[in-house]
Design a protein around this motif. Structure first.
Motif, PDB file in Angstrom:
ATOM      1  N   THR A 257      -7.507   5.687  -1.321  1.00  0.00           N
ATOM      2  CA  THR A 257      -7.917   4.317  -1.027  1.00  0.00           C
ATOM      3  C   THR A 257      -6.715   3.476  -0.604  1.00  0.00           C
ATOM      4  O   THR A 257      -6.818   2.629   0.292  1.00  0.00           O
ATOM      5  CB  THR A 257      -8.601   3.685  -2.249  1.00  0.00           C
ATOM      6  N   ALA A 258      -5.560   3.699  -1.233  1.00  0.00           N
ATOM      7  CA  ALA A 258      -4.343   2.979  -0.833  1.00  0.00           C
ATOM      8  C   ALA A 258      -3.972   3.314   0.606  1.00  0.00           C
ATOM      9  O   ALA A 258      -3.550   2.441   1.376  1.00  0.00           O
ATOM     10  CB  ALA A 258      -3.195   3.318  -1.777  1.00  0.00           C
ATOM     11  N   GLN A 259      -4.119   4.576   0.988  1.00  0.00           N
ATOM     12  CA  GLN A 259      -3.827   4.979   2.366  1.00  0.00           C
ATOM     13  C   GLN A 259      -4.808   4.325   3.340  1.00  0.00           C
ATOM     14  O   GLN A 259      -4.423   3.911   4.441  1.00  0.00           O
ATOM     15  CB  GLN A 259      -3.883   6.500   2.481  1.00  0.00           C
ATOM     16  N   ALA A 260      -6.070   4.212   2.928  1.00  0.00           N
ATOM     17  CA  ALA A 260      -7.058   3.542   3.769  1.00  0.00           C
ATOM     18  C   ALA A 260      -6.707   2.067   3.935  1.00  0.00           C
ATOM     19  O   ALA A 260      -6.872   1.490   5.024  1.00  0.00           O
ATOM     20  CB  ALA A 260      -8.457   3.696   3.170  1.00  0.00           C
ATOM     21  N   LEU A 261      -6.199   1.455   2.869  1.00  0.00           N
ATOM     22  CA  LEU A 261      -5.780   0.053   2.957  1.00  0.00           C
ATOM     23  C   LEU A 261      -4.582  -0.093   3.888  1.00  0.00           C
ATOM     24  O   LEU A 261      -4.517  -1.042   4.687  1.00  0.00           O
ATOM     25  CB  LEU A 261      -5.430  -0.480   1.573  1.00  0.00           C
ATOM     26  N   ALA A 262      -3.628   0.828   3.799  1.00  0.00           N
ATOM     27  CA  ALA A 262      -2.466   0.765   4.696  1.00  0.00           C
ATOM     28  C   ALA A 262      -2.908   0.836   6.150  1.00  0.00           C
ATOM     29  O   ALA A 262      -2.405   0.094   7.003  1.00  0.00           O
ATOM     30  CB  ALA A 262      -1.490   1.904   4.380  1.00  0.00           C
ATOM     31  N   ALA A 263      -3.864   1.702   6.443  1.00  0.00           N
ATOM     32  CA  ALA A 263      -4.362   1.818   7.810  1.00  0.00           C
ATOM     33  C   ALA A 263      -5.093   0.550   8.231  1.00  0.00           C
ATOM     34  O   ALA A 263      -4.931   0.065   9.359  1.00  0.00           O
ATOM     35  CB  ALA A 263      -5.296   3.024   7.925  1.00  0.00           C
ATOM     36  N   ALA A 264      -5.896  -0.010   7.315  1.00  0.00           N
ATOM     37  CA  ALA A 264      -6.639  -1.232   7.636  1.00  0.00           C
ATOM     38  C   ALA A 264      -5.698  -2.402   7.863  1.00  0.00           C
ATOM     39  O   ALA A 264      -5.869  -3.190   8.804  1.00  0.00           O
ATOM     40  CB  ALA A 264      -7.627  -1.550   6.503  1.00  0.00           C
TER      41      ALA A 264
ATOM     42  N   ALA B 197       0.823  -1.208   0.000  1.00  0.00           N
ATOM     43  CA  ALA B 197       0.000   0.000   0.000  1.00  0.00           C
ATOM     44  C   ALA B 197       0.858   1.259   0.000  1.00  0.00           C
ATOM     45  O   ALA B 197       0.573   2.230  -0.718  1.00  0.00           O
ATOM     46  CB  ALA B 197      -0.936  -0.010   1.209  1.00  0.00           C
ATOM     47  N   MET B 198       1.926   1.250   0.783  1.00  0.00           N
ATOM     48  CA  MET B 198       2.805   2.410   0.862  1.00  0.00           C
ATOM     49  C   MET B 198       3.548   2.644  -0.449  1.00  0.00           C
ATOM     50  O   MET B 198       3.797   3.783  -0.845  1.00  0.00           O
ATOM     51  CB  MET B 198       3.792   2.234   2.007  1.00  0.00           C
ATOM     52  N   ALA B 199       3.908   1.556  -1.139  1.00  0.00           N
ATOM     53  CA  ALA B 199       4.597   1.694  -2.421  1.00  0.00           C
ATOM     54  C   ALA B 199       3.691   2.364  -3.449  1.00  0.00           C
ATOM     55  O   ALA B 199       4.127   3.244  -4.209  1.00  0.00           O
ATOM     56  CB  ALA B 199       5.053   0.328  -2.920  1.00  0.00           C
ATOM     57  N   LEU B 200       2.424   1.964  -3.481  1.00  0.00           N
ATOM     58  CA  LEU B 200       1.493   2.600  -4.412  1.00  0.00           C
ATOM     59  C   LEU B 200       1.261   4.057  -4.028  1.00  0.00           C
ATOM     60  O   LEU B 200       1.222   4.944  -4.898  1.00  0.00           O
ATOM     61  CB  LEU B 200       0.171   1.836  -4.441  1.00  0.00           C
TER      62      LEU B 200
END
Length: 418
Positions: A313-320, A201-204
C-alpha cells in the motif's frame, strides 16, 4: 574518480556562483563549514572526533575511520580497485556518493552540447526523479541491506544519534543548485509537496523491507529495536506511590499498554497525505497500518505478512503521489489534516511529532517556492513554527499536550493565508 575530478574552475570549483548555466561554486557550498550544506563533506572527519572514537571503542570495531560499519555512510568507499587517481577517502560523502561513479559519464557531462539524458544513460544517477533520489538518500538516512548502511540498536546504544529524515526538508538544506529557467527546461520544476509525500512513502517502504530482511529484522532472540519508537521505552521511570504513566493511548496503534510500538512517524504523515491526495487508498492504508501494529503483538510471521501488505500500500501511495498535482488548495488541506482531529491524537510520541513539525515547515516553504504564498507572509508565521519546533527540541522533555497546542497555533496562523 573523487571530488577533485569535479573541481575545475570551468566546472564546479569556482569561488563565486557566476556560471552561465549552473552555479559552478557547488564544491564550495558542499564544503561550507558553517551550514548544513557542508554536512556531507564533514561526514568522514567526524569519525575521528571524540564521539566517533568513543562509539567505535564501545563497539570494539577498531578505528571508526576504517570500520565498515561506519564507512558505508560516512564516506564514499568503493573497492580499492575502483578508485581513481584523485579519489580521497577524506572527502567523506562526495559528489559521486549521490550522483554515481563518474568514470563513464564524466566526459559527456562536461562536453559542449552534452545532455542530462546522455549522462544518465552512461550511469549518472537521475536524482531529478523523486523516487530515485529518495532511494539514494534513504540508504544512509534510514539504512539499506548493503554492508555498513544500517544503524542497529546496538550502535545507537554505543552513542550514535537516532536516525531522522525528511526528504524535502533535508534536500532543501543540501541544495547546491538554482532552479532557474535553464534548470526547469532541462529537468523540470521540483514540486516540493510531491517530494515530501513520496519521501514519506519511500521511507516506510524502506523500513518495512529491512524489517522483513532476516539479517536486519532481529538481534539474537530479540527483534531489532531500531525499528521501534525509541521514546516509547526510553521514558522517565518513577518508583513512587504517586507515579502516573506517561504513555498515552494512541488510536493508530491497537496494542496493549507497555507494548513496544513500531516507529510510525511516516505512517502518520502518510495517513494525512493520503486523505487529501489519494483518498481511494486512505482507508486501506489506515487499516493496513493498524493491522501491522496488531500483528507485531502476535508473532514475527504475522508481522511479516501484515508488513508485506502495508508495504504494498505504501508503494501504491508513492506511485499515486508521484503523478498527483499538489496545488495550493491540496497543500493547505494536508497542513490542516496534519493538525486535525483525525491525526493529532496520534502525536503521543516524540518521533511522529518531529515529523509533523518538519512537514508543516516544508509544506509552507513549498507554497512559497511555487509562488502561492508571498515570502513576507510566510516569514510572519515563522515564529509560530519555531514554537512548534521548540516543543520537540528536547526528546526527554517532550509533552504531547504542549506540542499539540504549539502545532495547532502554527496551523491556525497558516490558515489565515487562505
Amino acid at each position: 574518480m573523487g571530488v577533485a575530478s569535479c573541481g575545475g574552475t570551468t566546472c564546479h570549483g569556482r569561488q563565486e556562483a557566476d556560471g552561465k548555466v549552473v552555479r559552478q561554486d557547488e564544491i564550495l557550498r558542499w564544503q561550507e563549514p558553517s551550514s548544513p550544506t557542508g554536512a556531507h563533506s564533514r561526514a568522514y572527519a567526524v569519525l575521528s572526533e571524540p564521539r566517533g572514537r568513543e562509539i567505535a571503542a564501545r563497539l570494539g570495531i577498531g578505528p571508526a575511520t576504517s570500520a565498515g560499519e561506519c564507512l558505508g555512510c560516512h564516506a564514499d568507499a568503493p573497492p580499492v580497485g575502483k578508485r581513481g587517481a584523485q579519489f580521497r577517502m577524506s572527502d567523506g560523502v562526495g559528489c559521486e556518493a549521490c550522483h554515481g561513479g563518474a568514470s563513464e559519464w564524466l566526459a559527456s557531462h562536461r562536453a559542449v552540447g552534452g545532455t542530462h539524458a546522455a549522462n544518465v544513460a552512461r550511469g549518472m544517477v537521475p536524482l531529478d526523479r523523486t523516487q530515485v533520489k529518495a532511494a539514494v538518500c534513504l540508504d544512509c538516512h534510514f539504512g539499506s541491506a548493503d554492508g555498513g548502511q544500517f544503524v542497529t540498536h546496538r550502535i545507537m546504544a554505543a552513542g550514535h544519534p537516532r536516525i531522522s529524515f525528511e526528504l524535502d526538508l533535508f534536500s532543501t538544506l543540501q541544495q547546491h543548485h538554482n532552479e532557474d529557467a535553464d534548470y526547469a527546461a532541462r529537468k523540470g520544476r521540483t514540486n516540493n509537496v510531491r517530494v515530501w509525500a513520496v519521501g514519506q512513502a519511500m521511507a516506510l517502504d524502506r523500513a518495512l523491507s529491512l524489517y522483513a530482511n532476516p539479517t536486519y529484522g532481529t538481534e539474537g532472540a530479540f527483534p531489532e529495536f531500531y525499528f521501534y519508537d525509541c521514546h516509547s521505552c526510553h521514558r522517565r521511570i518513577e518508583d513512587t506511590d504517586n507515579f502516573k504513566p506517561t504513555a498515552q493511548a494512541n488510536p493508530g496503534r491497537p496494542i496493549a499498554p507497555g507494548t513496544p510500538p513500531f516507529n510510525d512517524e511516516n505512517m502518520i504523515m502518510l495517513s494525512a497525505a493520503a486523505r487529501v491526495a489519494a483518498p481511494v487508498l486512505a482507508a486501506r492504508f489506515d487499516a493496513d497500518s493498524k493491522a501491522f501494529h496488531r500483528a507485531n503483538t502476535e508473532s514475527r510471521a504475522a508481522a511479516l505478512a501484515a508488513g508485506s501488505r502495508l508495504r504494498s500500500t505504501a508503494q501504491a501511495l508513492a506511485a499515486a503521489f508521484g503523478s498527483a498535482s499538489f496545488d495550493r488548495a491540496k497543500t493547505m488541506a494536508i497542513i490542516e489534516t496534519i493538525s486535525g482531529e483525525a491525526i493529532t491524537p496520534r502525536f503521543t510520541d516524540y518521533t511522529g511529532s518531529t515529523q509533523s513539525v518538519m512537514a508543516v515547515d516544508t509544506l509552507l516553504n513549498a507554497m512559497v517556492n511555487a509562488g502561492q504564498v508571498p515570502p513576507g507572509s510566510a516569514q510572519a508565521i515563522r515564529g509560530d513554527i519555531n514554537r512548534a519546533y521548540a516543543a520537540v527540541k528536547d526528546p526527554n522533555d517532550y509533552r504531547p499536550l504542549d506540542f499539540r497546542r504549539a502545532l495547532g497555533s502554527a496551523v491556525r496562523t497558516i490558515r489565515t493565508l487562505r
